[in-house]
Write an enzyme that holds these catalytic residues in place. Structure first.
Site, short mmCIF file in Angstrom:
data_model
loop_
_atom_site.label_atom_id
_atom_site.label_comp_id
_atom_site.label_asym_id
_atom_site.label_seq_id
_atom_site.Cartn_x
_atom_site.Cartn_y
_atom_site.Cartn_z
CG HIS A 231 4.22 -11.44 -9.66
ND1 HIS A 231 4.97 -11.60 -10.80
CD2 HIS A 231 3.12 -10.72 -10.02
CE1 HIS A 231 4.37 -10.99 -11.80
NE2 HIS A 231 3.24 -10.45 -11.36
C1 UD1 Z 1 -0.03 -6.49 -9.96
C2 UD1 Z 1 -0.69 -6.75 -11.31
C3 UD1 Z 1 0.12 -7.73 -12.11
C4 UD1 Z 1 1.55 -7.27 -12.23
C5 UD1 Z 1 2.12 -7.06 -10.84
C6 UD1 Z 1 3.55 -6.58 -10.85
C7 UD1 Z 1 -3.14 -6.60 -11.24
C8 UD1 Z 1 -4.39 -7.39 -11.32
N1 UD1 Z 1 -2.02 -7.32 -11.14
O1 UD1 Z 1 -0.09 -7.72 -9.25
O2 UD1 Z 1 -0.42 -7.82 -13.42
O3 UD1 Z 1 2.30 -8.27 -12.91
O4 UD1 Z 1 1.31 -6.08 -10.19
O5 UD1 Z 1 4.08 -6.59 -9.59
O6 UD1 Z 1 -3.19 -5.41 -11.27
N2 UD1 Z 1 1.94 -5.38 -1.96
C9 UD1 Z 1 2.82 -4.80 -1.09
N3 UD1 Z 1 3.41 -3.63 -1.46
C10 UD1 Z 1 3.14 -3.02 -2.65
C11 UD1 Z 1 2.23 -3.63 -3.52
C12 UD1 Z 1 1.65 -4.82 -3.18
O7 UD1 Z 1 3.10 -5.31 -0.02
O8 UD1 Z 1 3.72 -1.95 -2.93
C13 UD1 Z 1 1.33 -6.67 -1.60
C14 UD1 Z 1 -0.02 -6.48 -0.94
O9 UD1 Z 1 -0.13 -7.38 0.10
C15 UD1 Z 1 -1.01 -6.86 -2.01
C16 UD1 Z 1 -0.21 -7.87 -2.85
O10 UD1 Z 1 1.16 -7.45 -2.75
O11 UD1 Z 1 -2.18 -7.40 -1.51
C17 UD1 Z 1 -0.62 -7.89 -4.29
O12 UD1 Z 1 -0.60 -6.57 -4.86
P1 UD1 Z 1 -1.63 -6.19 -6.04
O13 UD1 Z 1 -1.42 -4.81 -6.49
O14 UD1 Z 1 -3.01 -6.56 -5.63
O15 UD1 Z 1 -1.27 -7.18 -7.20
P2 UD1 Z 1 0.13 -7.76 -7.68
O16 UD1 Z 1 0.18 -9.18 -7.30
O17 UD1 Z 1 1.27 -6.89 -7.28
#
Ligand code: UD1
Length: 407
Positions: A231
């Site tokens: 991821h």
């Molecule tokens: C975040 C953490 C990372 C951790 C990971 C675990 C930061 C900088 N990164 O990354 O360290 O390893 O979580 O999963 O905080 N999204 C959904 N549903 C959700 C959450 C996210 O669809 O419930 C999608 C959204 O499109 C979003 C993307 O995933 O833009 C990324 O989510 P984000 O919270 O920005 O960072 P992660 O990549 O999940």
């Protein structure tokens, strides 16, 4: 005493759950009301899907958050700023004595920064900032988590460290030793609590991988399979590295089933980059994918809950991942792991012999997978990873020592 405990994203839930339990035990033991801790659980809503958040509250028997900020997704700046705006109001309203942040996600750094700069009264009183899982360093500032770790550590009054490298890193950065405590790993507290319960998971049967049919239980067997998670933006946001990793998996996917619970970001990128041909989609509920393709051996699933994922890790022949926490969990489970990154902030997992760095180039990944498939690993418990880290944290924070803080 009022303590706020902050969670926001998936890996936070496993790290915070044992702290809430340790607070409950402390309250049950304390003799008078002044010793009681009033815990306020704040969920920023950085992760909000059922699969990324609600499933963990259910599996870990976490209480519902007292306060939900619902910030959702956004760029780093937008997400961090939105958390800060809302969390400042929470702190001013609740006036806690202590704010505990865990891990290295955007919610961690946002809430630490708010707390470190807040002022209740003209005299500048503010809560104690406590960081759980302090001191880890990949020395790679292109990782958002590394920026979050460094900033959070330097803002914190009390730093709880999971492994010895953390002590050395913090000392080198000039953080006074008196603020730093080596207590172990609260995520491993959770693993030890739930390892037995993960045997109730039916995920192996549902994927048709259980080879003996004794209805689950401790003596189940499964066909040999590889568990994959990816991821990190650096690995999945552009086509080059994502393709290298998939090509690196080609040989093992020809000989083993590869099970891939995919993060929402990764699912989106597979569609966006047109990589559907590498996967089979049998168990993906939300699939808007083109199902054709010759590769066919990487089975894409929705992100799994805690118990199903723990069961998948436990019985895997090998885990291939770019996660931080999974490197630690496989060490404790004695499952060989290949980390598809150039570095790790968790060197104790390499020293334990369960984890190797496979980089992100196809030849190196294939070599690392071959090496790890030829290995059997022992369950290893790095120092202090004994299931009692959260108890040590609560004990330390309730000791008279902390009346000196904030300084
Ligand atoms: C975040 C953490 C990372 C951790 C990971 C675990 C930061 C900088 N990164 O990354 O360290 O390893 O979580 O999963 O905080 N999204 C959904 N549903 C959700 C959450 C996210 O669809 O419930 C999608 C959204 O499109 C979003 C993307 O995933 O833009 C990324 O989510 P984000 O919270 O920005 O960072 P992660 O990549 O999940």
């Amino acid at each position: 005493m009022k303590w706020i405990i902050v969670v926001g994203a998936r890996p936070n839930f496993m790290k915070a759950a044992p702290i809430l339990n340790a607070i409950r035990s402390h309250n049950a033991r304390s003799r008078n009301s002044s010793e009681q801790i009033h815990a306020v659980l704040v969920h920023t809503g950085q992760h909000y899907d059922t699969a990324m958040s609600d499933a963990f509250f259910a599996d870990l028997s976490l209480p519902q958050p007292d306060i939900f900020l619902g910030v959702g997704s956004g760029s780093h700046a937008v997400q961090t700023a939105e958390i800060m705006k809302q969390f400042e109001e929470v702190v001013l309203r609740e006036q806690p004595d202590t704010v505990i942040v865990v891990g290295d996600v955007n919610s961690t750094v946002a809430c630490a920064l708010v707390t470190a700069k807040i002022s209740y009264h003209a005299r500048g009183e503010r809560p104690l900032v406590v960081h759980v899982e302090a001191g880890l360093r990949s020395f790679d500032r292109s990782m958002p988590e590394e920026c979050n770790r460094v900033v959070t550590d330097h803002l914190s009054d009390v730093l709880f460290v999971t492994e010895e490298s953390g002590l050395k890193n913090l000392e080198k950065e000039g953080i006074p030793k008196s603020r730093v405590f080596f207590v172990g790993n609260t995520m491993i507290d959770t693993l030890r609590t739930f390892e037995e319960r993960a045997e109730t998971s039916t995920i192996l049967e549902r994927l048709g991988m259980q080879t003996n049919n004794n209805g689950g239980g401790r003596h189940r067997q499964s066909e040999p399979y590889v568990l994959l998670t990816l991821h990190r933006p650096a690995n999945v946001d552009g086509p080059e590295i994502f393709l290298e990793i998939l090509e690196g998996l080609r040989d093992v996917a020809a000989s083993h089933r590869v099970i891939f619970p995919a993060h929402p970001r990764t699912q989106k990128q597979i569609r966006h980059l047109g990589l559907e041909r590498y996967f089979e989609f049998a168990a993906l509920e939300s699939a808007e994918f083109d199902h054709e393709g010759p590769f066919g051996k990487i089975t894409l699933l929705e992100p799994q809950g805690y118990l199903d994922f723990l069961c998948l890790m436990k019985y895997a022949r090998l885990v291939v991942t770019d996660s931080g926490g999974i490197q630690e969990e496989t060490t404790c489970l004695g499952v060989p792991c290949v980390t598809v990154r150039e570095n790790t902030e968790r060197p104790v997992t390499i020293a334990a012999g369960t984890n190797v760095l496979g980089g992100t180039e196809r030849g190196r990944i294939r070599d690392a997978i071959r090496l790890q498939l030829g290995r059997t690993c022992q369950k290893t418990a790095p120092e202090m990873w004994d299931g009692k880290a959260a108890l040590r944290i609560v004990e330390q924070l309730t000791s008279p020592y902390n009346s000196n803080y904030p300084i």
